[in-house]
Design a protein around this motif. Structure first.
Motif, PDB file in Angstrom:
ATOM      1  N   HIS A 230      23.440  12.243  99.650  1.00 25.57           N
ATOM      2  CA  HIS A 230      22.408  12.412 100.029  1.00 25.57           C
ATOM      3  C   HIS A 230      21.594  13.780 100.020  1.00 25.57           C
ATOM      4  O   HIS A 230      20.566  13.853 100.046  1.00 25.57           O
ATOM      5  CB  HIS A 230      22.314  11.802 101.553  1.00 25.57           C
ATOM      6  CG  HIS A 230      22.707  10.653 101.798  1.00 25.57           C
ATOM      7  ND1 HIS A 230      22.018   9.223 101.488  1.00 25.57           N
ATOM      8  CD2 HIS A 230      23.851   9.857 102.388  1.00 25.57           C
ATOM      9  CE1 HIS A 230      22.840   8.241 101.437  1.00 25.57           C
ATOM     10  NE2 HIS A 230      23.792   8.777 102.370  1.00 25.57           N
ATOM     11  N   TRP A 231      22.472  14.527  99.649  1.00 24.51           N
ATOM     12  CA  TRP A 231      21.790  15.985  99.583  1.00 24.51           C
ATOM     13  C   TRP A 231      22.620  17.143  98.895  1.00 24.51           C
ATOM     14  O   TRP A 231      23.995  16.923  98.815  1.00 24.51           O
ATOM     15  CB  TRP A 231      21.853  16.374 101.183  1.00 24.51           C
ATOM     16  CG  TRP A 231      21.413  17.958 101.237  1.00 24.51           C
ATOM     17  CD1 TRP A 231      19.944  18.362 101.088  1.00 24.51           C
ATOM     18  CD2 TRP A 231      21.991  19.141 101.804  1.00 24.51           C
ATOM     19  NE1 TRP A 231      19.761  19.596 101.326  1.00 24.51           N
ATOM     20  CE2 TRP A 231      21.039  20.338 101.895  1.00 24.51           C
ATOM     21  CE3 TRP A 231      23.314  19.424 102.053  1.00 24.51           C
ATOM     22  CZ2 TRP A 231      21.311  21.557 102.019  1.00 24.51           C
ATOM     23  CZ3 TRP A 231      23.677  20.490 102.335  1.00 24.51           C
ATOM     24  CH2 TRP A 231      22.792  21.408 102.624  1.00 24.51           C
TER      25      TRP A 231
ATOM     26  N   ASP B  92      29.811   4.473 102.469  1.00 26.09           N
ATOM     27  CA  ASP B  92      30.228   2.885 102.973  1.00 26.09           C
ATOM     28  C   ASP B  92      29.102   2.320 103.708  1.00 26.09           C
ATOM     29  O   ASP B  92      29.287   1.175 104.011  1.00 26.09           O
ATOM     30  CB  ASP B  92      31.475   2.933 104.029  1.00 26.09           C
ATOM     31  CG  ASP B  92      32.577   3.010 103.030  1.00 26.09           C
ATOM     32  OD1 ASP B  92      32.680   3.059 101.821  1.00 26.09           O
ATOM     33  OD2 ASP B  92      33.834   3.723 103.662  1.00 26.09           O
ATOM     34  N   GLN B  93      27.932   2.921 103.552  1.00 28.62           N
ATOM     35  CA  GLN B  93      26.787   2.188 104.384  1.00 28.62           C
ATOM     36  C   GLN B  93      27.206   1.789 105.860  1.00 28.62           C
ATOM     37  O   GLN B  93      26.725   0.748 106.478  1.00 28.62           O
ATOM     38  CB  GLN B  93      26.159   1.046 103.611  1.00 28.62           C
ATOM     39  CG  GLN B  93      25.731   1.241 102.213  1.00 28.62           C
ATOM     40  CD  GLN B  93      24.353   1.945 102.216  1.00 28.62           C
ATOM     41  OE1 GLN B  93      24.388   2.906 102.106  1.00 28.62           O
ATOM     42  NE2 GLN B  93      23.589   0.999 102.066  1.00 28.62           N
TER      43      GLN B  93
ATOM     44  N   LEU C 298      24.849  -0.142 108.274  1.00 29.71           N
ATOM     45  CA  LEU C 298      23.628  -0.495 107.551  1.00 29.71           C
ATOM     46  C   LEU C 298      23.778  -1.935 106.867  1.00 29.71           C
ATOM     47  O   LEU C 298      25.003  -2.374 106.731  1.00 29.71           O
ATOM     48  CB  LEU C 298      23.152   0.716 106.470  1.00 29.71           C
ATOM     49  CG  LEU C 298      22.829   1.914 107.051  1.00 29.71           C
ATOM     50  CD1 LEU C 298      22.887   3.029 106.065  1.00 29.71           C
ATOM     51  CD2 LEU C 298      21.674   1.662 107.959  1.00 29.71           C
ATOM     52  N   ASN C 299      22.950  -2.258 105.942  1.00 30.21           N
ATOM     53  CA  ASN C 299      23.092  -3.495 105.173  1.00 30.21           C
ATOM     54  C   ASN C 299      24.199  -3.255 104.265  1.00 30.21           C
ATOM     55  O   ASN C 299      24.376  -1.962 103.755  1.00 30.21           O
ATOM     56  CB  ASN C 299      21.950  -3.781 104.364  1.00 30.21           C
ATOM     57  CG  ASN C 299      20.806  -4.261 105.357  1.00 30.21           C
ATOM     58  OD1 ASN C 299      21.186  -4.864 106.551  1.00 30.21           O
ATOM     59  ND2 ASN C 299      19.431  -4.092 105.052  1.00 30.21           N
ATOM     60  N   ASN C 300      25.049  -4.332 103.927  1.00 29.94           N
ATOM     61  CA  ASN C 300      26.005  -4.062 102.819  1.00 29.94           C
ATOM     62  C   ASN C 300      27.042  -2.971 103.399  1.00 29.94           C
ATOM     63  O   ASN C 300      27.732  -2.152 102.434  1.00 29.94           O
ATOM     64  CB  ASN C 300      25.564  -3.530 101.568  1.00 29.94           C
ATOM     65  CG  ASN C 300      26.623  -3.742 100.452  1.00 29.94           C
ATOM     66  OD1 ASN C 300      27.622  -4.704 100.280  1.00 29.94           O
ATOM     67  ND2 ASN C 300      26.564  -2.965  99.304  1.00 29.94           N
ATOM     68  N   GLU C 301      27.395  -3.030 104.597  1.00 31.07           N
ATOM     69  CA  GLU C 301      28.563  -2.071 105.239  1.00 31.07           C
ATOM     70  C   GLU C 301      29.750  -2.347 104.545  1.00 31.07           C
ATOM     71  O   GLU C 301      30.158  -3.785 104.247  1.00 31.07           O
ATOM     72  CB  GLU C 301      28.654  -2.137 106.639  1.00 31.07           C
ATOM     73  CG  GLU C 301      29.519  -1.224 107.249  1.00 31.07           C
ATOM     74  CD  GLU C 301      29.630  -1.292 108.775  1.00 31.07           C
ATOM     75  OE1 GLU C 301      30.232  -0.382 109.333  1.00 31.07           O
ATOM     76  OE2 GLU C 301      28.594  -2.055 109.293  1.00 31.07           O
ATOM     77  N   ARG C 302      30.650  -1.414 104.122  1.00 37.43           N
ATOM     78  CA  ARG C 302      31.882  -1.765 103.320  1.00 37.43           C
ATOM     79  C   ARG C 302      32.933  -0.927 103.634  1.00 37.43           C
ATOM     80  O   ARG C 302      32.657   0.101 103.880  1.00 37.43           O
ATOM     81  CB  ARG C 302      31.493  -1.955 101.899  1.00 37.43           C
ATOM     82  CG  ARG C 302      30.892  -0.804 101.224  1.00 37.43           C
ATOM     83  CD  ARG C 302      30.096  -1.015  99.851  1.00 37.43           C
ATOM     84  NE  ARG C 302      29.495  -0.097  99.316  1.00 37.43           N
ATOM     85  CZ  ARG C 302      28.289   0.644  99.356  1.00 37.43           C
ATOM     86  NH1 ARG C 302      27.580  -0.363 100.421  1.00 37.43           N
ATOM     87  NH2 ARG C 302      27.868   1.621  99.153  1.00 37.43           N
ATOM     88  N   ILE C 303      34.198  -1.081 102.991  1.00 42.89           N
ATOM     89  CA  ILE C 303      35.254  -0.014 102.931  1.00 42.89           C
ATOM     90  C   ILE C 303      36.096  -0.161 101.726  1.00 42.89           C
ATOM     91  O   ILE C 303      36.196  -1.300 101.364  1.00 42.89           O
ATOM     92  CB  ILE C 303      36.034  -0.191 104.016  1.00 42.89           C
ATOM     93  CG1 ILE C 303      37.148   1.108 103.935  1.00 42.89           C
ATOM     94  CG2 ILE C 303      36.883  -1.568 104.199  1.00 42.89           C
ATOM     95  CD1 ILE C 303      38.126   1.276 105.271  1.00 42.89           C
TER      96      ILE C 303
END
Length: 243
Positions: free
Chosen positions: A51-52, A203-204, A207-212
């Motif tokens: 993100h940065w 991994d979101q 949020l939507n589409n949270e995953r690992i």
């Protein structure tokens, strides 16, 4: 409501609540040193920052360290939501308005002192508006702060387990809060707590589409197994006369 909320935070994003920063635990040389490898990693591997990118923003290493401290070790006040009654039609004047505000506390702030100061300050600001309206303050959830000791045997065991699995030492960050039970469990069980994350920054989370990632999941399971073995080697020999 807008006028009250506007008086909660200064232009530099610090909270205006009286005494909000009075009891913050001083920065120790040990804690300060924990930020250095994190800052170095962010500068040396900018492509890994989803993100940065510190290089693109022109931020210096010291500035980055201060930003991380603001995010991880300093208390904060956040206005999350403002809502109004009625049909939400732009031309309808609502009967009431409500806002959701949260405050993150850090060592050695006291929850009771912060909430009391917050309520008194909000009522003071509202009283200065000289309005016929009324204000109601509801503290819905409170939780004590928690901070692990990176120098104790449990963190050392976790550090060793992670290094054995991933081939490098972990970076210690002060993030991953919002688990109110941790501090309570430590006090109740008289046992230290250790946070061992398994996921990635991409991994979101929540949020939507949270995953690992499967690799992280399987490696995480092995880290826990190794961690428990490391702890077992540190156990005091059992004495039948002990209760």
């Amino acid at each position: 409501m807008v006028k009250v909320l506007s008086e909660l935070v200064n232009s530099d994003r610090t909270a205006k609540i009286p005494g909000f920063y009075d009891c913050i635990r001083p920065l120790t040389p040990h804690e300060d040193a924990l930020y250095n490898p994190i800052v170095e990693d962010m500068f040396n591997n900018p492509s890994g920052q989803r993100h940065w990118d510190p290089l693109a923003t022109g931020v210096t290493k010291e500035e980055l360290k201060r930003k991380l401290m603001a995010r991880w070790r300093n208390p904060s006040l956040t206005i999350h939501q403002v809502d109004v009654s009625g049909p939400k039609n732009r031309t309808v004047i609502p009967r009431s308005a409500k806002a959701s505000v949260s405050m993150r506390i850090v060592p050695d702030q006291e929850v009771a002192d912060i909430t009391k100061s917050f309520e008194e300050y909000v009522r003071k600001i509202f009283g200065e508006l000289d309005t016929e309206n009324e204000i109601e303050i509801n503290i819905k959830v409170v939780a004590d702060w928690w901070l692990g000791d990176t120098e104790d045997k449990f963190f050392k065991a976790a550090e060793s387990a992670i290094e054995q699995e991933w081939g490098q030492k972990p970076l210690f960050i002060r993030e991953g809060g919002s688990v109110p039970a941790i501090r309570w469990l430590e006090k109740r069980l008289k046992a230290a707590a250790v946070h061992i994350p398994m996921g990635q920054s991409s991994d979101q989370a929540h949020l939507n589409n949270e995953r690992i990632r499967l690799q992280n999941l399987h490696s995480g399971k092995r880290v826990i197994k190794t961690f428990l073995r490391e702890l077992r080697s540190l156990e005091v020999p059992y004495n039948q006369n002990q209760q």
